[in-house]
Each structure stands twice: as structure tokens, then as C-alpha cells.
Motif scaffolding. Structure first.
Motif, PDB file in Angstrom:
ATOM      1  N   MET A  11       0.840  -1.204   0.000  1.00  0.00           N
ATOM      2  CA  MET A  11       0.000   0.000   0.000  1.00  0.00           C
ATOM      3  C   MET A  11       0.875   1.253   0.000  1.00  0.00           C
ATOM      4  SD  MET A  11      -2.846   1.151   2.748  1.00  0.00           S
ATOM      5  CE  MET A  11      -3.908  -0.251   2.547  1.00  0.00           C
ATOM      6  N   ASN A  12       0.498   2.229  -0.835  1.00  0.00           N
ATOM      7  CA  ASN A  12       1.292   3.447  -0.935  1.00  0.00           C
ATOM      8  C   ASN A  12       0.764   4.492   0.049  1.00  0.00           C
ATOM      9  OD1 ASN A  12       2.491   5.815  -1.642  1.00  0.00           O
ATOM     10  ND2 ASN A  12       2.575   5.284  -3.826  1.00  0.00           N
ATOM     11  N   THR A  13       1.475   4.690   1.159  1.00  0.00           N
ATOM     12  CA  THR A  13       0.972   5.607   2.191  1.00  0.00           C
ATOM     13  C   THR A  13       1.010   7.047   1.722  1.00  0.00           C
ATOM     14  OG1 THR A  13       3.163   5.521   3.120  1.00  0.00           O
ATOM     15  CG2 THR A  13       1.497   4.189   4.213  1.00  0.00           C
ATOM     16  N   GLU A  14       2.020   7.374   0.905  1.00  0.00           N
ATOM     17  CA  GLU A  14       2.130   8.722   0.341  1.00  0.00           C
ATOM     18  C   GLU A  14       0.837   9.067  -0.405  1.00  0.00           C
ATOM     19  OE1 GLU A  14       4.627  11.040   0.114  1.00  0.00           O
ATOM     20  OE2 GLU A  14       4.237  12.122  -1.746  1.00  0.00           O
ATOM     21  N   LYS A  15       0.375   8.109  -1.218  1.00  0.00           N
ATOM     22  CA  LYS A  15      -0.850   8.329  -1.993  1.00  0.00           C
ATOM     23  C   LYS A  15      -2.055   8.485  -1.072  1.00  0.00           C
ATOM     24  CE  LYS A  15      -0.464   6.540  -6.650  1.00  0.00           C
ATOM     25  NZ  LYS A  15      -1.038   5.698  -7.649  1.00  0.00           N
ATOM     26  N   ASN A  16      -2.072   7.697   0.005  1.00  0.00           N
ATOM     27  CA  ASN A  16      -3.230   7.728   0.890  1.00  0.00           C
ATOM     28  C   ASN A  16      -3.377   9.050   1.625  1.00  0.00           C
ATOM     29  OD1 ASN A  16      -3.815   5.232   0.061  1.00  0.00           O
ATOM     30  ND2 ASN A  16      -2.996   4.172   1.865  1.00  0.00           N
ATOM     31  N   GLU A  22      -4.161  27.278  -3.604  1.00  0.00           N
ATOM     32  CA  GLU A  22      -3.014  28.211  -3.547  1.00  0.00           C
ATOM     33  C   GLU A  22      -2.259  28.194  -4.875  1.00  0.00           C
ATOM     34  OE1 GLU A  22      -0.681  27.049  -0.133  1.00  0.00           O
ATOM     35  OE2 GLU A  22      -2.383  27.413   1.194  1.00  0.00           O
ATOM     36  N   LEU A  23      -2.109  26.995  -5.428  1.00  0.00           N
ATOM     37  CA  LEU A  23      -1.424  26.881  -6.719  1.00  0.00           C
ATOM     38  C   LEU A  23      -2.220  27.621  -7.802  1.00  0.00           C
ATOM     39  CD1 LEU A  23       1.007  25.626  -8.196  1.00  0.00           C
ATOM     40  CD2 LEU A  23      -0.375  23.589  -8.610  1.00  0.00           C
ATOM     41  N   LYS A  41      14.866  20.572  -3.995  1.00  0.00           N
ATOM     42  CA  LYS A  41      13.593  21.183  -3.535  1.00  0.00           C
ATOM     43  C   LYS A  41      12.362  20.473  -4.130  1.00  0.00           C
ATOM     44  CE  LYS A  41      15.246  25.871  -2.549  1.00  0.00           C
ATOM     45  NZ  LYS A  41      16.542  26.038  -3.238  1.00  0.00           N
ATOM     46  N   ALA A  42      12.402  19.155  -4.096  1.00  0.00           N
ATOM     47  CA  ALA A  42      11.243  18.387  -4.555  1.00  0.00           C
ATOM     48  C   ALA A  42      10.134  18.508  -3.515  1.00  0.00           C
ATOM     49  CB  ALA A  42      11.639  16.928  -4.744  1.00  0.00           C
ATOM     50  N   GLY A  43       8.902  18.449  -3.978  1.00  0.00           N
ATOM     51  CA  GLY A  43       7.778  18.544  -3.040  1.00  0.00           C
ATOM     52  C   GLY A  43       6.501  18.118  -3.729  1.00  0.00           C
ATOM     53  N   SER A  44       5.443  17.985  -2.939  1.00  0.00           N
ATOM     54  CA  SER A  44       4.184  17.514  -3.528  1.00  0.00           C
ATOM     55  C   SER A  44       3.021  18.398  -3.086  1.00  0.00           C
ATOM     56  CB  SER A  44       3.945  16.064  -3.125  1.00  0.00           C
ATOM     57  OG  SER A  44       2.940  15.508  -3.930  1.00  0.00           O
ATOM     58  N   VAL A  45       1.836  18.050  -3.529  1.00  0.00           N
ATOM     59  CA  VAL A  45       0.607  18.690  -3.032  1.00  0.00           C
ATOM     60  C   VAL A  45      -0.234  17.596  -2.398  1.00  0.00           C
ATOM     61  CG1 VAL A  45       0.256  20.785  -4.409  1.00  0.00           C
ATOM     62  CG2 VAL A  45      -0.254  18.559  -5.418  1.00  0.00           C
ATOM     63  N   TYR A  46      -0.884  17.943  -1.289  1.00  0.00           N
ATOM     64  CA  TYR A  46      -1.645  16.928  -0.557  1.00  0.00           C
ATOM     65  C   TYR A  46      -3.120  17.288  -0.389  1.00  0.00           C
ATOM     66  CZ  TYR A  46       2.908  14.989   0.355  1.00  0.00           C
ATOM     67  OH  TYR A  46       4.147  14.445   0.171  1.00  0.00           O
ATOM     68  N   THR A  47      -3.399  18.577  -0.331  1.00  0.00           N
ATOM     69  CA  THR A  47      -4.781  18.962   0.007  1.00  0.00           C
ATOM     70  C   THR A  47      -5.394  19.818  -1.100  1.00  0.00           C
ATOM     71  OG1 THR A  47      -4.089  21.030   1.043  1.00  0.00           O
ATOM     72  CG2 THR A  47      -4.145  19.070   2.450  1.00  0.00           C
ATOM     73  N   ASP A  48      -6.720  19.939  -1.046  1.00  0.00           N
ATOM     74  CA  ASP A  48      -7.410  20.798  -2.013  1.00  0.00           C
ATOM     75  C   ASP A  48      -7.050  22.267  -1.768  1.00  0.00           C
ATOM     76  OD1 ASP A  48      -8.438  18.445  -2.868  1.00  0.00           O
ATOM     77  OD2 ASP A  48     -10.522  18.862  -2.332  1.00  0.00           O
ATOM     78  N   ALA A  87      -5.838  16.080  -5.554  1.00  0.00           N
ATOM     79  CA  ALA A  87      -4.378  16.280  -5.611  1.00  0.00           C
ATOM     80  C   ALA A  87      -3.723  15.088  -6.314  1.00  0.00           C
ATOM     81  CB  ALA A  87      -3.813  16.473  -4.216  1.00  0.00           C
ATOM     82  N   GLN A  88      -4.209  13.884  -6.025  1.00  0.00           N
ATOM     83  CA  GLN A  88      -3.647  12.702  -6.680  1.00  0.00           C
ATOM     84  C   GLN A  88      -3.909  12.733  -8.185  1.00  0.00           C
ATOM     85  OE1 GLN A  88      -1.621  10.415  -5.167  1.00  0.00           O
ATOM     86  NE2 GLN A  88      -1.261   9.771  -7.287  1.00  0.00           N
ATOM     87  N   LYS A  89      -5.116  13.168  -8.560  1.00  0.00           N
ATOM     88  CA  LYS A  89      -5.446  13.266  -9.992  1.00  0.00           C
ATOM     89  C   LYS A  89      -4.515  14.248 -10.698  1.00  0.00           C
ATOM     90  CE  LYS A  89      -9.029  10.612 -10.788  1.00  0.00           C
ATOM     91  NZ  LYS A  89      -8.961   9.580 -11.822  1.00  0.00           N
ATOM     92  N   VAL A  90      -4.198  15.360 -10.000  1.00  0.00           N
ATOM     93  CA  VAL A  90      -3.308  16.371 -10.583  1.00  0.00           C
ATOM     94  C   VAL A  90      -1.927  15.762 -10.816  1.00  0.00           C
ATOM     95  CG1 VAL A  90      -2.040  18.500 -10.006  1.00  0.00           C
ATOM     96  CG2 VAL A  90      -4.525  18.427  -9.768  1.00  0.00           C
ATOM     97  N   ILE A  91      -1.424  15.053  -9.813  1.00  0.00           N
ATOM     98  CA  ILE A  91      -0.094  14.430  -9.953  1.00  0.00           C
ATOM     99  C   ILE A  91      -0.099  13.406 -11.095  1.00  0.00           C
ATOM    100  CG2 ILE A  91       1.617  12.946  -8.780  1.00  0.00           C
ATOM    101  CD1 ILE A  91       1.420  15.827  -7.657  1.00  0.00           C
TER     102      ILE A  91
END
Ligand code: SF4
Ligand code: SF4
Lengths: 458, 180
Positions: A1-6, A97-98, A85-92, A12-16
């Protein structure tokens, strides 16, 4: 199971996920090439109008998108995530903000690109980021409104077919009256024409005079042309909201209609983003090879004068004029010299503004900004740069070759109380036409015909 | 452009036309959950239909995804509008919800004595359902429904442009093969 995805919201996942499908080689080049030298910083009108606020710097804005690429699609982000400086988005909320950055802090004008030694094209991946957000329904209300108009009604301003036809017919009546020729036509759907002329819906809604002016020029040149009843909107909101499907659908409607009418050449009225979309980007979005020529009406008008098809008298346009380059025309399509050549032929006093051509500043209405009411205060603040440029020319009228720029410039001229007029080349060329002899001849011809017909009726 | 097929006692066709300008018993409007008409086809409804439609909608919402409501069509050529709140922007279980929305439209049509109905390619375009997915689900769902026998005599699917038409037309042929 991918905890990052969860941990990530559904959107946000759809965007990635979508980002992986949308990255092109050109974008990857731009996303990896930045060395953060800062040479682009002062090229951005937002930066110049907000000194001391680093969040407007092109590289800062780019990093908000770049971090996602580094984290999810670039090996450096996997090996040295902190360093690059890698990073992700997690929330709506983070997506919102983006949204405020990619729609609200950049007009995709590409001025930073021409000033970047590494060739980083922020506007290209900023557009992609807009598209990723729109894909999950996150966009400014105005963007939603306009995109839906163009998808469903077929043009950006929701002009219904019957209203389009009625407006063109109304301009045809005006043409007949101005030319003293009851047989003068603005043809619609005439097959096998030399030119199929497509316009910006703003001309139907707010500026029908531009349709009449173009018709007068075609009339004087004796051109065999037509306007299409469908696929007549050469603007393309897909360029602004990053939706390649919309881009392809809109451009495809124009191309399909030209082919159906067997038109030889597509002539695009004055509009920077319309020209770029219809002539340059459209075939890629629509996945279609176009089989006919396509050109800006600026070229058509210039050729008419050079070939002696129309005569113009520049004294008919007294006063002083400067020229504003639309970002899309100048930076993305290299259309810088022909408009100046044409302008010099139809006005006596043309004064350059500085900087100009590919270095010109955005009117601040680019990238669809005029549709995003929530960012208007910040847009107008950034317009101080353009306002200073305009004022320094000391002219009374600014000429541009773009309907979108007309609106952007008019808004900032009002805001900064510059008291200048805004006009386009088509209006100046039509005004400079030497047509008195044609009109006089028509007057005589139709008066004689009337006499003959009333005589035979007696 | 037109492709027409018989399914039991009904017909199913694909044409290139503006769904809001069709002369028909009812057309489907892909509605927001708050039932505000908004832009696009909503704008066409407001302009061609007049203010009465908006008034009728005032007391009918909000809708949950897959729910539908029926109004009159004001001054438009159609008699009714079926406002269908379909799924939007890649939301979860999109395909199933889209199917349910279409079935709810057809049930509402039958319940209101509607004999001819025009659909857009459901969810395609602005709401982001890929045209191939929309074409497949819209046509298959309608064909399956009509194949069970329905009081609806004619269903047409209106493509907005050649691109949509080219996606819809082969799906109509596929669906008939399946139904046969
Ligand atoms: S985008 Fe180009 S000019 Fe700007 S910081 Fe990066 S490398 Fe330097
Ligand atoms: S594209 Fe234009 S508005 Fe956007 S960051 Fe670059 S210079 Fe600024």
C-alpha cells in the motif's frame, strides 16, 4: 500500500497523475534547466510593480510547479529530494493556492523566457499547471464561465448563431449604405472563396465596427471572401486554461469549416492569442494537418496596399500614434515588422514605445486575465509598467493588433487616467481608404439604374 | 451528418446539431447541482428560453449527482428540458454515475410522457469526460434501455462538432451489434 498516496486528497492525486501525461520534452527541458540565476526576475511586470515581493519572481512561481515535477517525475527528486527542492501537493487547499499563482500571478506573457539564458519557458509549464487544475475543476470563476461558453456555444462570448448572423447582416447593410452599393455583400458560407475570414467574438458583441471596416477593405480590394456560419471564432480559450482538448476542438471547428467551404486561405482578424492558437498551436491540439494557407489580416491588408489593390491616404488619420505589440504576436509568432510597416502607411505620426517588439511589456490582460475578476486589483497594479510606457510616448492613441490587448489597455488607461484612445490596424486602414471615386461611381450607377427601372415602370 | 438506427420500437440517432436548438419534446441539459444555468448551453437556455425557466428552477434544487428534474422550455423549440446533474471533473465512480444519470433521464422522460428526446454527449467537453468515454456510455446506456422496450419513440444525440460526431457515430454501430 502506498501511504504517500493515501495522505493525498483525491483531486491532488489526480493532478499528480495527470502531470505525467502532460509533460512534453520541451517542458521537461524548461523544468530542469533553471539555474536560479535571477536574470529573468526584472523582466516580469508583476515583479517591477511589486518591488521587494519575491513571490512574483518568475523562478519562484516556476518552483511551485517544478517541485511537483522533481518529486514525481525526475530522478534527481528521488535521489536528492531536499537538494533539488522536490515537493508535492496533498490537500485541495494547496491546489487552491497553486491556482492563485498560476492564474493570478502570471499572464503567460513569455517576457521572462526571452530574457532567460537557459531558455526556460515558464509560460509553457504554467499553462500545463492551469490545465491540471482545470481538469479537476479548480479554476477562477471567469475561466469556468468562458471555457464553458466556448465548449458548448462555440465561441468565448456565448454569441448564439442567430445573433452572429444578424450582426453580420447588419454590418452588410452598413456597408451597402457607406459604399452606396445595394448589392455589396458580406458573404456567409460562400463555397470556393479565396479567403475565409474568421473573427474574435468581441467583434460581434462589442465592436461590430471592426467587421464593417474589414468588409470595406475587402470590398475596396475586390476580394472574393466569405465569413463562415460556424467555426468563425478564431480565439481559443484552450491556450489560456491549458486544456488541449478545448484547444483542439475549437481549432478543429475552424479548420473543418474552411475545408467544408473549400476556402483557399484562412485569414485571421487581429488577435494575438487567436493568431497563435489558430495558425501555430491549433494543428497540434487538433491533431490535424491543415491543407490551406493561414495568415493574419495584418499581412492581408499590407499586401493589398503593396499590390495596389487598395489605396490609402495617411492624412485621413491625423494625430500621434504608438504601437503596442501583443505578447502572442510578437514573442510567440514573430509578427513584429508587418504591423509597423502597415501602421506607417496609414498614419503620419507613428512613435515607437520602449521597449518594443519581443521586449514589449504585456498589456496585463494576457493569458485570459481579463476574465479573472478576482485578480483585477493585482493586475492593475502590475499595469503601472505598461501605463508608464504608454505615457512616455506622448501620443494620443495606442494601436494594437489584438482584441484582448484592446480590453487590457483600455482598462489600464482608464485606471491610470492616461486619456488615450485604443484602436486597431483594421480601423485605421479602413479610415485611410481612398474610396471616394468608388462611392461616387456607385452613386451614379445605382441612380441611373433606379431611373431606368422607374421609367420602365411608367 | 446523421446516423439513425432502429432499436425495438424506438430510434436512436446521432446528428451534428446544437442540442438547445432542436425541435423536440425534451432536451437534456447537463446541470450543476445548484441548478444555476451558468454559461454555455445554460446561457443558450436563458437567452432562447426566457426568464420562466430560471424561475421554475428556483424551487427545484439542489440536486445530488445522478438526480434529474424536468422543467418547461420557455420560448425554445423544445417543450421540456431535463436538467441532469451528472458527474464532473474526474470525480470518483464517474462512469457508473454517468450511466445512472442517463437512466434517470430516460425514466423521467417516460414518467412525463416525453416521446422524443435529445442528448448532448453526456459530460464531454467542459466537464472533462473524454469524448470516447462519454460517447460509449451515452450510446450504450440508451441502447440498452431502449432494447428493453420503451415508450420513448426517438432519441437523438447531438454532436457539437465533427470531432464529437466522429466519436459518437461508430459507437452507435457497436452498440447495435451488442444489442442484437
Ligand atoms: S528561469 Fe532562466 S533566467 Fe530565470 S532564474 Fe531560471 S535560469 Fe535564470
Ligand atoms: S510569463 Fe510574463 S507574467 Fe509570467 S512570470 Fe514570465 S514575465 Fe511574468
Amino acid at each position: 500500500m502506498n501511504t504517500e498516496k493515501n495522505k493525498r486528497s483525491y483531486k491532488a492525486q489526480k493532478v499528480i497523475d495527470r502531470m505525467g501525461q502532460k509533460l512534453t520534452r520541451q517542458m521537461v527541458g524548461s523544468l530542469t534547466a533553471c539555474v536560479h540565476c535571477g536574470m529573468c526576475t526584472d523582466s516580469c511586470h508583476y515583479v517591477l510593480a511589486n518591488p521587494g515581493d519575491p513571490t512574483f519572481a518568475p523562478a519562484y512561481k516556476a518552483d511551485k510547479i517544478r517541485k511537483l515535477f522533481k518529486q514525481h517525475y525526475d530522478w534527481t527528486g528521488k535521489v536528492f529530494p531536499k537538494w533539488v527542492k522536490a515537493g508535492s501537493v496533498y490537500t485541495d487547499e494547496e491546489l487552491q493556492e497553486l491556482k492563485d499563482i498560476v492564474f493570478g500571478k502570471c499572464t503567460n506573457c513569455r517576457r521572462c523566457t526571452v530574457n532567460c539564458p537557459m531558455g526556460v519557458d515558464l509560460a509553457t509549464f504554467n499553462r500545463m499547471a492551469r490545465g491540471l487544475l482545470c481538469h479537476v475543476g479548480i479554476m477562477p470563476e471567469g475561466v469556468e464561465y468562458v471555457a464553458k461558453e466556448q465548449w458548448e456555444i462555440g465561441n468565448q462570448m456565448g454569441v448564439l448563431k442567430e445573433d452572429y448572423i444578424e450582426t453580420v447582416e447588419w454590418q452588410e447593410e452598413e456597408l451597402q449604405s457607406e459604399m452606396e452599393d445595394p448589392t455589396a455583400k458580406i458573404p456567409i458560407d460562400k463555397p470556393d472563396s479565396n479567403i475565409v475570414y474568421v473573427i474574435n467574438p468581441r467583434e460581434i458583441k462589442h465592436d461590430p465596427r471592426s467587421i464593417l471596416d474589414a468588409a470595406k477593405i475587402f470590398y475596396a480590394a475586390g476580394e472574393d471572401y466569405t465569413m463562415p456560419s460556424e467555426g468563425w471564432d478564431m480565439t481559443n480559450f484552450g491556450l489560456f486554461n491549458g486544456d488541449d482538448e478545448l484547444g483542439g476542438a475549437v481549432a478543429g471547428r475552424v479548420y473543418d469549416k474552411v475545408e467544408e467551404l473549400r476556402g483557399k486561405k484562412l485569414v485571421i482578424s487581429e488577435c494575438g492569442h487567436g493568431y497563435r492558437s489558430t495558425r501555430c498551436e491549433g494543428p497540434n491540439w487538433a491533431k490535424k494537418d491543415i491543407t490551406f494557407d493561414a495568415e493574419s489580416s495584418v499581412i492581408t491588408m499590407l499586401e493589398y496596399i503593396k499590390q495596389g489593390k487598395i489605396k490609402v491616404d495617411k492624412t485621413k488619420n491625423p494625430g500621434s500614434y504608438t504601437f503596442h505589440d501583443s505578447c502572442n504576436n510578437a514573442r510567440s509568432c514573430g509578427l513584429t515588422e508587418e504591423p509597423r510597416e502597415l501602421l506607417s502607411l496609414v498614419v503620419e505620426d507613428f512613435r515607437e514605445m520602449y521597449p518594443n517588439r519581443a521586449e514589449n511589456y504585456c498589456c496585463t490582460g494576457g493569458g485570459g486575465a481579463m476574465s479573472m475578476a478576482e485578480y483585477r486589483p493585482s493586475r492593475l497594479k502590475s499595469a503601472k509598467i505598461k501605463a508608464d510606457q504608454l505615457a512616455a510616448t506622448g501620443t494620443k492613441t495606442v494601436v494594437t493588433s489584438c482584441h484582448n490587448c484592446v480590453d487590457g489597455l483600455t482598462d489600464l488607461i482608464g485606471h491610470y487616467k492616461l486619456g488615450m484612445d485604443v484602436t486597431q490596424l483594421v480601423n485605421l486602414v479602413a479610415n485611410a481608404l481612398v474610396i471616394d471615386d468608388i462611392v461616387e461611381e456607385n452613386k451614379k450607377k445605382y441612380a441611373e439604374k433606379e431611373e431606368v427601372s422607374s421609367g420602365s415602370a411608367q | 451528418m446523421m446516423e439513425k438506427k432502429q432499436i425495438k420500437s424506438s430510434t436512436l440517432s446521432v446528428i451534428k446539431a446544437d442540442v438547445t436548438a432542436t425541435e423536440i419534446d425534451a432536451f437534456v441539459f447537463y446541470a450543476r447541482n445548484d441548478l444555476k444555468l451558468g454559461s454555455g448551453f445554460g446561457n443558450a437556455i436563458a437567452l432562447r428560453g426566457g426568464p420562466s425557466i430560471r424561475k421554475e428552477l428556483e424551487n427545484l434544487g439542489p440536486l445530488k449527482v445522478t438526480e434529474v428534474v424536468v422543467t418547461t422550455a420557455g420560448n425554445m423549440k423544445a417543450k421540456h428540458i431535463i436538467h441532469a446533474c451528472g458527474p464532473k471533473f474526474q470525480e470518483e465512480n464517474l462512469e457508473q454515475k454517468l450511466k445512472t444519470t442517463i437512466i434517470n433521464v430516460l425514466k423521467a422522460a417516460e414518467a412525463n410522457g416525453i416521446e422524443s428526446i435529445a442528448f448532448p454527449p453526456m459530460g464531454a467537453g467542459f466537464y472533462g469526460v473524454p469524448i470516447d468515454v462519454s460517447a460509449k456510455i451515452t450510446i450504450e446506456t440508451i441502447a440498452e434501455y431502449l432494447n428493453k422496450g420503451s415508450e420513448i419513440k426517438d432519441v437523438i444525440i447531438c454532436a457539437n462538432d465533427t470531432r464529437e460526431y466522429k466519436a459518437l457515430e461508430p459507437k452507435l454501430k457497436d452498440a447495435l451489434k451488442k444489442a442484437a
